[in-house]
Design an enzyme around this catalytic site. Structure first.
Site, short mmCIF file in Angstrom:
data_model
loop_
_atom_site.label_atom_id
_atom_site.label_comp_id
_atom_site.label_asym_id
_atom_site.label_seq_id
_atom_site.Cartn_x
_atom_site.Cartn_y
_atom_site.Cartn_z
CE1 TYR A 36 -6.49 6.89 1.99
CE2 TYR A 36 -6.10 9.17 1.41
CZ TYR A 36 -6.88 8.03 1.34
OH TYR A 36 -8.06 8.02 0.64
CD GLU A 100 -0.20 1.98 4.05
OE1 GLU A 100 -0.90 3.00 4.29
OE2 GLU A 100 -0.54 1.08 3.26
CG HIS A 142 -1.60 2.85 -3.40
ND1 HIS A 142 -2.40 2.26 -2.46
CD2 HIS A 142 -1.31 1.87 -4.30
CE1 HIS A 142 -2.58 0.98 -2.77
NE2 HIS A 142 -1.94 0.74 -3.89
#
Length: 259
Positions: A36, A100, A142
């Site tokens: 994010y 992202e 991530h």
């Protein structure tokens, strides 16, 4: 970077990033890492990912309304993962495509991910997986590849919805029940077995039989992804059973060798 033709047919815009390089040794990407943005507004996030000198970038940005922007060609190495490791590989940027997802993140209220945005992430990932022959278990967060540093995309991210569409590895999390958990400070063979299981799945974790801070960080990352109902870094029966089910559903040749 000059503008380029997007790799994905569903990318609506190209905003070239100045931050990219060549993949090491001509490595072809075989992993997708989801993030994010973790910033209060989309304009600031795009500027950070595309402006020279920030030293961060991603291949794609998925906006809250479902629009997809490509910033780095897939053939190039974007700078999205930082210090990271998975299945013994430490140059995650060279072997992955970074996406992202616009979301303010834990530091700014951490809103839910809109359905339209999730659908766009699924469509984007499916296309990349087909083009690049990326297996489902190589679609990661991530926090999976950098558990000591990162929380994203976090426990609110709908991994189960992605898996229902063939994106990502998932099993139904085992129910949370009472029992004697493994937690910080315990030293035992059970802790070593846990560490070995997490390492077989791909997580970078010391195998020393000690439930130390590093082990707690990895368990927390595992829970954010695979058992989001309770994220506390404590290995209860639910966490361990879910991990065992994930391992059992992987092809044998894909498991990382535990050191």
């Amino acid at each position: 970077m000059k503008t380029f033709t997007p790799d994905s047919s569903i990318a609506s815009d190209v905003i070239p990033s100045a931050n990219y390089g060549d993949r090491a040794k001509g490595r072809l990407p075989d992993m997708i890492v989801l993030h994010y943005t973790g910033m209060p507004d989309v304009e600031g996030a795009i500027a950070r990912l595309c402006t020279a000198g920030t030293d961060v970038s991603a291949h794609y940005i998925v906006l809250e309304d479902g629009r997809i922007v490509q910033c780095v060609p897939e053939a190039k190495r974007a700078w999205h993962a930082g210090v990271a490791s998975w299945a013994g590989e430490e140059d995650i940027n060279s072997c992955s495509i970074g996406i992202e997802i616009v979301n303010r993140g834990h530091d700014w209220g951490y809103p839910d991910f809109p359905l339209r945005q999730t659908a766009a992430v699924i469509a984007l990932c499916r296309g990349i997986m087909l083009r690049r022959k990326i297996p489902s278990h190589r679609v990661l967060g991530h926090s999976d590849v950098a558990p000591a540093r990162k929380k994203d995309p976090g426990e609110k991210f709908p991994w189960h919805s992605l898996a229902n569409s063939g994106v990502g590895h998932w099993v139904q999390p085992a129910p949370i029940v009472r029992g004697e958990p493994l937690k910080l400070g315990i030293i035992s063979d059970d802790v070593r077995d846990l560490q070995q299981a997490l390492a077989r799945y791909g997580y970078a974790i010391p195998i020393n039989g000690k439930y130390d801070a590093a082990t707690m960080e990895v368990v927390t990352a595992f829970q954010r992804h695979f058992r989001p109902a309770r994220v506390d870094g404590i290995t209860d029966h639910s966490t361990l059973t879910t991990l065992q089910a994930l391992l059992a559903s992987l092809p044998n040749e894909t498991m990382a060798a535990a050191k």
